[in-house]
Design an enzyme around this catalytic site. Structure first.
Site, mmCIF file in Angstrom:
data_model
loop_
_atom_site.group_PDB
_atom_site.id
_atom_site.type_symbol
_atom_site.label_atom_id
_atom_site.label_comp_id
_atom_site.label_asym_id
_atom_site.label_seq_id
_atom_site.Cartn_x
_atom_site.Cartn_y
_atom_site.Cartn_z
ATOM 1 N N HIS A 99 -41.576 57.974 6.848
ATOM 2 C CA HIS A 99 -41.916 57.813 5.435
ATOM 3 C C HIS A 99 -40.786 57.124 4.676
ATOM 4 O O HIS A 99 -39.657 57.018 5.156
ATOM 5 C CB HIS A 99 -42.201 59.167 4.790
ATOM 6 C CG HIS A 99 -40.996 60.081 4.743
ATOM 7 N ND1 HIS A 99 -40.520 60.748 5.857
ATOM 8 C CD2 HIS A 99 -40.163 60.418 3.720
ATOM 9 C CE1 HIS A 99 -39.461 61.469 5.523
ATOM 10 N NE2 HIS A 99 -39.213 61.273 4.231
ATOM 11 N N ASP A 101 -38.937 57.365 0.744
ATOM 12 C CA ASP A 101 -38.827 58.301 -0.366
ATOM 13 C C ASP A 101 -39.638 57.798 -1.552
ATOM 14 O O ASP A 101 -39.471 56.655 -2.002
ATOM 15 C CB ASP A 101 -37.361 58.478 -0.782
ATOM 16 C CG ASP A 101 -36.569 59.280 0.234
ATOM 17 O OD1 ASP A 101 -37.167 60.135 0.911
ATOM 18 O OD2 ASP A 101 -35.347 59.051 0.347
ATOM 19 N N HIS A 243 -37.810 56.779 7.406
ATOM 20 C CA HIS A 243 -37.045 57.809 8.093
ATOM 21 C C HIS A 243 -37.932 58.995 8.441
ATOM 22 O O HIS A 243 -39.038 59.147 7.918
ATOM 23 C CB HIS A 243 -35.820 58.243 7.290
ATOM 24 C CG HIS A 243 -36.113 58.740 5.906
ATOM 25 N ND1 HIS A 243 -36.453 57.911 4.863
ATOM 26 C CD2 HIS A 243 -36.112 60.002 5.391
ATOM 27 C CE1 HIS A 243 -36.643 58.623 3.766
ATOM 28 N NE2 HIS A 243 -36.456 59.900 4.067
ATOM 29 N N ARG A 258 -28.881 65.769 -1.555
ATOM 30 C CA ARG A 258 -29.337 64.378 -1.636
ATOM 31 C C ARG A 258 -29.289 63.858 -3.062
ATOM 32 O O ARG A 258 -29.670 64.547 -4.007
ATOM 33 C CB ARG A 258 -30.775 64.240 -1.119
ATOM 34 C CG ARG A 258 -31.205 62.796 -0.941
ATOM 35 C CD ARG A 258 -32.663 62.680 -0.532
ATOM 36 N NE ARG A 258 -33.548 62.785 -1.690
ATOM 37 C CZ ARG A 258 -34.879 62.805 -1.600
ATOM 38 N NH1 ARG A 258 -35.468 62.763 -0.427
ATOM 39 N NH2 ARG A 258 -35.615 62.899 -2.689
#
Length: 267
Positions: A99, A101, A243, A258
């Site tokens: 996918h 983000d 990722h 993150r």
């Protein structure tokens, strides 16, 4: 001062030595980092051990933090800029699929930076190079998909966060996007529950092409698999990589912080 940048595979990723991310990064070092980032798409910094303040300062060198732009992440913040990614039951983990983000938002982020706080046995993350995926297509396929647009839906993350009973965020983006800094073309696909349909086609017509491009993108010779250690920092270009977070650690703790940086409307 010169950095040591070592490619990690033949297609994606590089390890960076010679910089301490706990300290301010000067202009000369940043210029070297920026070039390495555009060249390799994923940069790995071992044994940094940075906290939220240093991670935020490093992130802001690359742009404006973007976490607030995703309504499905609003309950995960540990600071105004950083979310804490913790263990999630395997059956609901939205990240155990290839996918991008927030591709289902109108302006997806351009860069994400993860800092490892608690690392289990396992829990690797993989990235694939979407420049390479596009370049490996035949010229006929490249011409055929140029100009097509894909409907992205935030179904997997909504299910993980318990928001799948609400209106899901949706956006339409080019199937082939052009990187605004390098000018290179990259495939922009995703998991079938996220990249649901090509604009102007039915879902049944769309599925074979999208499924082929998704599988084509994630061939073993087009990815880097990172084995996390406490203190690691890894950053990636969300405009030209997908990722996948491997959930093979059972109920062990896994904590990564993150920060993501605002991007551009894909074109």
């Amino acid at each position: 001062m010169s950095l040591n940048v070592t490619p990690l595979t033949g297609t994606i990723g590089a390890a960076v030595e010679g910089v301490d991310l706990n300290k301010p990064v000067n202009t000369g070092i940043f210029e070297q980092l920026h070039k390495a980032f555009l060249d390799h798409c994923v940069l790995v910094f071992r044994d940094q051990g940075i906290g939220p303040q240093a991670q935020t300062a490093f992130g802001k060198l690359w742009g404006e933090p973007a976490q607030q732009g995703n309504p499905l992440l609003k309950d995960l913040f540990v600071t105004p800029e950083i979310i804490k990614i913790t263990k999630i039951p395997k059956e609901t983990a939205s990240t155990e699929a290839w996918h991008y983000d927030s591709c289902y938002t109108p302006v997806p982020p351009k860069i994400s930076i993860l800092a490892a706080v608690t690392v289990p046995r396992g829990g690797d993350t993989m990235w694939c190079n979407q420049y390479e995926a596009y370049d490996r297509l035949s010229p006929t396929m490249q011409r055929m998909i140029q100009g097509l647009r894909v409907k992205f839906v935030g179904l997997r993350l909504a299910r993980m966060t318990g928001n799948d009973d609400k209106e899901l965020p949706t956006a339409t983006h080019p199937l082939v996007r052009t990187h605004p800094e390098t000018g290179r073309k990259a495939l922009y696909v995703g998991h079938p529950e996220t990249a649901q349909q090509i604009e102007g086609m039915t879902r049944e017509e769309s599925r074979p092409l999208l499924d082929f491009l998704y599988a084509h993108s994630t061939q073993p010779d087009n990815l880097y698999r990172h084995m996390w250690r406490v203190g690691d920092v890894v950053m990636w270009d969300n405009r030209c990589t997908m990722h996948y977070a491997v959930h093979d650690y059972g109920n062990a703790d896994r904590v990564l912080n993150r920060i993501t940086m605002k991007g551009e409307i894909p074109a």
